[in-house]
Design an enzyme around this catalytic site. Structure first.
Site, PDB file in Angstrom:
ATOM      1  CB  SER A 126      51.789  25.519  18.755  1.00  0.00           C
ATOM      2  OG  SER A 126      51.943  26.134  17.456  1.00  0.00           O
ATOM      3  CG  ASP A 127      47.272  22.086  15.234  1.00  0.00           C
ATOM      4  OD1 ASP A 127      47.930  21.646  14.691  1.00  0.00           O
ATOM      5  OD2 ASP A 127      45.902  21.926  15.325  1.00  0.00           O
ATOM      6  CD1 TRP A 128      52.635  23.417  10.567  1.00  0.00           C
ATOM      7  CD2 TRP A 128      52.465  22.810  13.193  1.00  0.00           C
ATOM      8  NE1 TRP A 128      53.838  22.743  11.595  1.00  0.00           N
ATOM      9  CE2 TRP A 128      53.570  22.427  12.215  1.00  0.00           C
ATOM     10  CE3 TRP A 128      51.774  22.401  14.381  1.00  0.00           C
ATOM     11  CZ2 TRP A 128      54.417  21.128  13.187  1.00  0.00           C
ATOM     12  CZ3 TRP A 128      53.257  21.119  14.352  1.00  0.00           C
ATOM     13  CH2 TRP A 128      54.217  20.628  14.265  1.00  0.00           C
TER      14      TRP A 128
END
Ligand code: BGC
Length: 815
Positions: A233-235
């Site tokens: 995932s992106d952060w």
């Protein structure tokens, strides 16, 4: 094609053996960050902690600090401007070398979202408006990084093409543009370079958030394309346990607060998720660990890393090859270093160079060569004069030049827990990245303290950025005491990207140090997704009268043989976290250029920006050179090119608009949460063609120091073969570009598109022949009814071009 992708040994046995040694809780724990940048180690199965780090232009490592410097290469727009996948591969090899030096297994790069509009805040961090050029440059980059034994995560899958409301925006995209534009680079990279990772974006596409997008992640990426790496995932992009795991997300970053881990194990026990789904994700993580050499018993994909590269030398070479000379009247460039007696260098960014864009792509280089440094070193003494001319920034920025700062961390009783060195006024401590002896649990206040020795006398402005309670003192006098609350619904990284606030002023004298202090009381939100301390002491030097500054520069330029004016954007204009509102150069820089050009016919303007800006004076100056964000060696590369030691090798990877008003796609603000990509297939040059609007400079444009004649073009459905001759007086490099233009309009398509390209080099008078593969996909469209690509027969015009706007030869192809 830039090198082969790394072929990886079959790790299935060792992966299955490792998997069988794990219970449900451990498996669920492995799928979430144990902190900001890493996954937990599992010694029982011989698995080491997998460490990740940004980003595209360098490898920051797990700490946000200048204590651990990194090579800073030119920005991704610059790399794309080289139009050279082989050079991109070398950049990747260097990034792998840096990653290994810093103990990083997974690089959070490259960024391959498209330049849908010049307003996109991360435009500088993406390659191009064209999916084919993007795919080729990124494939080279991925091959280089992975050839060094380090994983890539190609990001952000998919359609994170702007920053406004990036966590929630629903980008509504029809199937054809989704396939033919936004997914196309990802597809090409998976096919050509076999990346070991992909990063799922924050945004939604057609109503589903990307971390849960089963169709795009499972059916398309894994199913159709055969991707076998990890999807991370992106952060803070993963928001639901069940939705994400069923949607195909393998790893939720960061941690320890996470929707995976315990929550995932509980979902399996509650019967909401089959354990097999968790196993699939764990297999992907173990396969990644095997590839990068972090799993005992597995032979890593790369056992012998490539020979070491010289980072600064490569940074300089990429910069030279990326500079795009868009205008050069009467041979204004190059300057002859043996003959030139006086050069006036002008511009704030000539001295305080802007070498990289803002946000997670930030790294801290050991040194920066500014244009002033580079030209001073390259010209004989006494030739160069310098004047500021205009300052692009009228906003405060993290305290930097002249400040010597440290951070003192105290507990609730005021005892010092530890101190940390600070390269600037910016504190950015995330997760365990804290000074020695300090823990988030005990930390109560952070004082940024030290001295400031001003370069100029006058009224200095001080301020803060970030939220919480602050006390600001300068020279022992409290300038401000107060609290800044977070913006409702704001980006979680607001403290990092947000606007600095002015808090007070002090009259200071040049060369006389004063004490400065910013005390910040740490606020701990219960169960905050991130344990982080993020705030900045900000500063702005005395504002000199803008007309006076311009007049001073004009005087310097008047007597000089050439005036070199460096104009720039600031990190409040181009950064992750927000989009641009206009394309103007900030401050009085346009007035400065006009005034200098009025007194010096040999005015050369260097545009130091990561993405397009309006250049309203461009027809009245002798030369315009786009230098992008040129990385740490930018000033040295600039001297090489201005003085003719090297050719400016770049070609535009994106159309340069005349003005925002004449740019066809400018919508970045969602309405009711949705951002319809109404322009469909027509972004970049495809949109200019459709609208019949002329840009300032077309896609592919760029001048060198020699001239080329295109002598012949032969075409088959698989190749275009072009012969070109260097008709100038010096050796040079040309990027031969092939565009296809359909000669019938049976289906809706752009008027023309890039089908292939290749660099050639030749000495004066020499001829070279180059065979450029035409990709099959160039003749196809996405068939919405059948759900697959389909070949479109017909006569096509095949054009061999110097740029989109400069066709040299063409031929008709019947297919
Ligand atoms: C960015 C990513 C980056 C991540 C970690 C996010 O905000 O969108 O590109 O890799 O942070 O820094």
């Amino acid at each position: 094609m830039a090198g082969a992708s790394v072929s990886t040994p079959d790790h299935s046995d060792v992966v299955e053996a490792a998997l069988s040694g794990l219970d449900l809780d451990t498996k669920a724990r492995l799928l979430a960050g144990q902190d900001m940048w890493s996954l937990p180690a599992l010694p029982a199965i011989g698995l080491r902690s997998l460490v990740m780090s940004d980003g595209p232009i360098g490898v920051r490592g797990v700490r946000w600090t200048a204590d651990d410097p990194s090579i800073a290469l030119p920005s991704p727009t610059a790399l794309a401007a080289t139009w050279d996948p082989e050079l991109a591969r070398e950049a990747g090899t260097l990034l792998a070398q840096e990653a290994r030096r810093k103990g990083v297994h997974v690089l959070l790069a490259p960024t391959v979202n498209l330049h849908r509009t010049p307003l996109g805040g991360r435009h500088f961090e993406c390659f191009s408006e064209d999916p084919h050029l993007t795919g080729e440059i990124a494939s080279g980059c991925v091959r280089g990084v992975q050839g060094g034994g380090v994983a890539t995560t190609v990001k952000h899958f998919v359609a994170n093409d702007a920053e406004t409301d990036r966590f929630t925006v629903d980008n509504v995209i029809a199937p054809r543009p989704l396939r033919e534009l936004y997914l196309a680079p990802f597809e090409a990279i998976v096919e050509n370079a076999r990346p070991w990772g992909i990063m799922a974006a924050y945004n939604q596409v057609n109503g589903t958030t990307m971390t849960e997008h089963r169709h795009l992640q499972k059916d398309v990426l894994r199913g159709e394309w055969g991707f076998d790496g990890i999807i991370v995932s992106d952060w803070m992009a993963a928001r639901s346990t069940v939705g994400a795991i069923l949607g195909g997300l393998d790893i939720a970053m960061p941690g320890p607060v996470t929707v995976y881990g315990d929550a995932l194990a509980a979902a399996v026990r509650a019967g909401e998720v089959a354990e097999a789904a968790v196993d699939d994700a764990v297999r992907a993580v173990l396969r990644l660990a095997a590839r990068v050499g972090a799993l005992d018993g597995a032979e890593p994909a790369v056992t012998e890393p490539p020979p070491a590269l010289d980072g600064p030398a490569l940074a300089r070479e990429i910069a030279r090859r990326s500079f795009v000379l868009v205008r050069n009247e009467r041979g204004a460039l190059p300057l002859d270093p043996a003959r030139v007696r006086e050069v006036a260098l002008i511009g704030a960014a000539a001295r305080d160079a802007r070498v990289l864009g803002g946000g997670s792509a930030t790294v801290f280089p050991e040194h920066v060569v500014s244009p002033l440094d580079g030209l001073t070193a390259a010209l004989p003494d006494g030739v160069l004069t310098y004047a500021v001319g205009a300052d692009p920034s009228d906003e405060l920025a993290p305290a930097g030049q002249g400040f010597e700062l440290r951070a003192v961390c105290r507990d609730a009783e005021g005892n010092v827990l530890g101190t940390g060195s600070l390269p600037s006024g910016q504190v950015q401590w995330i997760g365990g990245d804290l000074p020695a002896g300090v823990t988030h649990e005990r930390l109560c206040s952070v004082e940024v303290t030290g001295t400031f020795t001003p370069r100029e006398s006058g009224e200095h402005i001080f301020g803060t950025r970030g939220t919480g309670a602050f006390t600001l003192a300068v020279g022992g006098r409290i300038l401000w005491q107060g609290t800044q609350d977070p913006r409702e619904g704001g980006d979680p990284f607001e403290a990092f990207f947000g606007a600095p606030a002015e808090r007070g002023r002090a009259h200071l004298t040049a060369g006389e140090p004063v004490e400065v202090s910013l005390l910040h009381t740490v606020r701990r939100a219960p169960r905050a997704a991130l344990s982080a301390v993020m705030f900045s002491l900000t500063h702005l030097g005395p504002r000199r009268d803008a007309d006076e500054l311009i007049a001073e520069a004009v005087e310097a330029a008047r007597s000089a043989e050439a005036a070199v004016v460096v104009v720039a954007t600031t990190d409040r204009v181009e950064s992750e976290g927000f989009d641009r509102r206009d394309l103007r150069l900030p401050g009085r820089q346009d007035d400065l250029v006009r005034a200098v050009a009025a007194v010096n016919p040999r005015t050369v303007v260097i545009v130091n920006s990561g993405s397009p800006v309006e250049l309203p004076w461009r027809e009245s100056v002798a030369a315009v050179l786009l230098s992008w964000f040129p990385g740490q060696e930018g000033g040295a590369a600039l001297a090489d090119v201005l003085l003719g030691h090297a050719e400016p090798g770049g070609r535009l990877p994106t159309t340069w608009p005349v003005s925002l008003a004449r740019a066809p796609v400018t919508q970045v603000c969602p309405a009711d949460g949705q951002l319809p990509y109404e322009e469909g297939l027509f972004i970049g040059y495809r949109a200019y063609d459709r609208a019949g609007v002329a840009p300032a400079y077309p896609f592919g444009h760029g001048l060198g120091y020699t001239t080329w004649e295109y002598e012949s073009l032969e075409v088959t459905p698989a190749h275009a073969t072009v012969r070109v001759r260097n008709t100038g007086e010096r050796a040079g490099r040309e990027t031969v570009q092939i565009y296809l233009a359909p000669l019938d309009d049976a289906v809706e398509r752009p008027r023309r598109w890039l089908a292939g390209f290749a660099p050639v080099e030749a000495g004066p008078g020499a001829t070279v022949r180059v065979e450029i593969p035409l990709r099959g996909r160039a003749f196809e469209i996405w068939d919405e009814e059948r759900g697959r690509f389909r070949f479109v027969p017909g006569p096509y015009e095949v054009r061999a071009c110097h740029s989109l706007g400069d066709t040299r030869l063409s031929a008709t192809l019947e297919v």
